[in-house]
Design a protein around this motif. Structure first.
Motif, PDB file in Angstrom:
ATOM      1  N   TRP A 105       0.811  -1.219   0.000  1.00  0.00           N
ATOM      2  CA  TRP A 105       0.000   0.000   0.000  1.00  0.00           C
ATOM      3  C   TRP A 105       0.843   1.267   0.000  1.00  0.00           C
ATOM      4  O   TRP A 105       0.503   2.250  -0.648  1.00  0.00           O
ATOM      5  N   LEU A 106       1.947   1.245   0.716  1.00  0.00           N
ATOM      6  CA  LEU A 106       2.698   2.470   0.972  1.00  0.00           C
ATOM      7  C   LEU A 106       3.627   2.919  -0.148  1.00  0.00           C
ATOM      8  O   LEU A 106       3.762   4.134  -0.366  1.00  0.00           O
ATOM      9  N   ARG A 109       2.407   5.568  -2.629  1.00  0.00           N
ATOM     10  CA  ARG A 109       2.038   6.811  -1.951  1.00  0.00           C
ATOM     11  C   ARG A 109       3.271   7.598  -1.521  1.00  0.00           C
ATOM     12  O   ARG A 109       3.270   8.831  -1.560  1.00  0.00           O
ATOM     13  N   LEU A 145       2.107   3.221  10.648  1.00  0.00           N
ATOM     14  CA  LEU A 145       0.963   2.865   9.812  1.00  0.00           C
ATOM     15  C   LEU A 145       0.637   1.404  10.096  1.00  0.00           C
ATOM     16  O   LEU A 145       1.471   0.521   9.893  1.00  0.00           O
ATOM     17  N   VAL A 160      -6.591   6.209   7.405  1.00  0.00           N
ATOM     18  CA  VAL A 160      -6.105   6.711   6.117  1.00  0.00           C
ATOM     19  C   VAL A 160      -6.599   5.880   4.936  1.00  0.00           C
ATOM     20  O   VAL A 160      -6.486   6.314   3.779  1.00  0.00           O
ATOM     21  N   ASP A 161      -7.149   4.694   5.183  1.00  0.00           N
ATOM     22  CA  ASP A 161      -7.702   3.896   4.098  1.00  0.00           C
ATOM     23  C   ASP A 161      -8.427   2.687   4.691  1.00  0.00           C
ATOM     24  O   ASP A 161      -8.416   2.483   5.909  1.00  0.00           O
ATOM     25  N   MET A 271      -2.971   5.744  10.626  1.00  0.00           N
ATOM     26  CA  MET A 271      -1.724   6.387  11.004  1.00  0.00           C
ATOM     27  C   MET A 271      -1.745   6.610  12.507  1.00  0.00           C
ATOM     28  O   MET A 271      -2.737   7.106  13.051  1.00  0.00           O
ATOM     29  N   LEU A 286       2.684  14.646   5.242  1.00  0.00           N
ATOM     30  CA  LEU A 286       2.429  13.249   4.877  1.00  0.00           C
ATOM     31  C   LEU A 286       1.019  12.834   5.275  1.00  0.00           C
ATOM     32  O   LEU A 286       0.321  12.150   4.501  1.00  0.00           O
ATOM     33  N   LYS A 287       0.585  13.253   6.448  1.00  0.00           N
ATOM     34  CA  LYS A 287      -0.778  12.936   6.886  1.00  0.00           C
ATOM     35  C   LYS A 287      -1.803  13.492   5.893  1.00  0.00           C
ATOM     36  O   LYS A 287      -2.736  12.794   5.484  1.00  0.00           O
ATOM     37  N   HIS A 289      -1.271  14.237   2.765  1.00  0.00           N
ATOM     38  CA  HIS A 289      -1.091  13.556   1.478  1.00  0.00           C
ATOM     39  C   HIS A 289      -1.808  12.202   1.476  1.00  0.00           C
ATOM     40  O   HIS A 289      -2.502  11.870   0.508  1.00  0.00           O
ATOM     41  N   LEU A 290      -1.658  11.434   2.550  1.00  0.00           N
ATOM     42  CA  LEU A 290      -2.295  10.133   2.621  1.00  0.00           C
ATOM     43  C   LEU A 290      -3.818  10.274   2.664  1.00  0.00           C
ATOM     44  O   LEU A 290      -4.541   9.472   2.065  1.00  0.00           O
ATOM     45  N   GLU A 293      -4.948  11.030  -0.821  1.00  0.00           N
ATOM     46  CA  GLU A 293      -4.910   9.805  -1.623  1.00  0.00           C
ATOM     47  C   GLU A 293      -6.144   8.946  -1.358  1.00  0.00           C
ATOM     48  O   GLU A 293      -6.766   8.419  -2.281  1.00  0.00           O
TER      49      GLU A 293
END
Length: 298
Positions: A105-106, A109, A145, A160-161, A271, A286-287, A289-290, A293
């Protein structure tokens, strides 16, 4: 003394093992040993006792540990101040991620994050959910994560997902008996699972409880440390497993694995950060951005 020496000392002290600390920091065991030796020789002290092949904190090391951690925290805080003053997203960001997230997953990203913020240096360590939680709590990682449950109330957790789980067997596996429509008899299966502390193992434990049994009541054939090892063992016909669609989706589509119909809860990718540590601009970037996404806005 240097900040790198302090980071190595803290990692070795908290893990009680030179090699494990070196692996966590992404350096060689000899480099970690040399840093500790240099720190001891510079100040004429013994920070660790070497007992056979083991290592443990000496009395001086116990006294030094909280001071070393405080210096590292102050250095991080100073870096954050400079970032906020300059409004430049730069510096380093240490990420601890569970295996499924880190492997499947990462990477994409982080690649798009790097395009947006090329001045941020990223490093990723991999462990199960419990290990990631420990890394965030002790400050080895700036953020984590995870897909499994975390226990500490010192952590801030943000979704985050979402991940979909599947029960899979080899395509050649015999038909599976059901206790009711859509409820396969999990006691009749031979299971291949991840180690304790992993998110997918937690899901199987929850499924067993839902059926009124414990994990000990299942036929656990094999415990493996990675998703790839589990997938390959299942493809070879060794048994069944519960695993992320990210790991086995292609194998199911190509026909080497067969999905078994069953209702499994979706799980969150989250996260985690320490509540008492101020987030740097890089962490906040980054937070965001994720999250973008996940919402499909990048």
């Amino acid at each position: 003394m240097t900040l790198d020496q302090l980071r190595i000392f803290v990692a070795v002290a908290e893990r009680g093992h030179m090699t494990k600390a070196a692996e966590l920091l992404g350096i060689s065991q000899s480099a970690a040993s040399a840093a500790i030796r240099a720190l001891e020789e510079q100040h004429g002290v013994h920070l660790f006792n070497r007992v056979g092949r083991n290592i443990e904190l000496a009395q001086t090391g116990h006294r030094f540990l909280p001071e070393a951690k405080a210096v590292l925290e102050r250095a991080a805080a100073a870096r954050d101040v400079l970032e906020h003053v300059s409004h430049t997203v730069a510096g380093s960001l240490s990420i601890a991620a569970s295996l499924t997230i880190a492997s499947y997953w990462l990477p994409r990203r982080l690649a798009t994050f790097h395009e947006a913020y090329p001045a941020v240096r990223l490093s990723v360590t991999i462990g199960n959910t419990s290990q990631v939680e420990a890394s965030v709590l002790d400050g080895t990682a700036d953020l984590g994560l995870v897909e499994g449950r975390t226990e500490s109330d010192l952590l801030r957790r943000v979704k985050v997902d979402t991940d979909r789980l599947m029960l899979v067997v080899a395509s050649s596996h015999p038909e599976i008996a059901e206790t009711a429509p859509g409820r396969p008899d999990i006691t009749g299966l031979r299971w291949i699972i991840r180690e304790g502390g992993s998110g997918t193992r937690e899901v199987l434990e929850d499924l067993a409880r839902r059926e009124g049994i414990s994990l000990a009541d299942l036929r656990i054939f094999l415990v493996l440390p990675s998703n790839e090892a589990v997938r390959q063992a299942v493809e070879a016909g060794a048994g069944a497993t519960i695993i992320s669609e990210l790991v086995v989706g292609r194998a199911v589509a190509e026909g080497s694995l067969r999905a078994v119909p069953i209702e499994l809860p979706k799980r969150d990718f989250a996260m985690i950060t320490h509540r008492d540590r101020q987030a740097s601009l890089a962490q906040m970037a980054l937070k965001a951005h994720l999250a973008a996404e996940a919402n499909g806005t990048t």
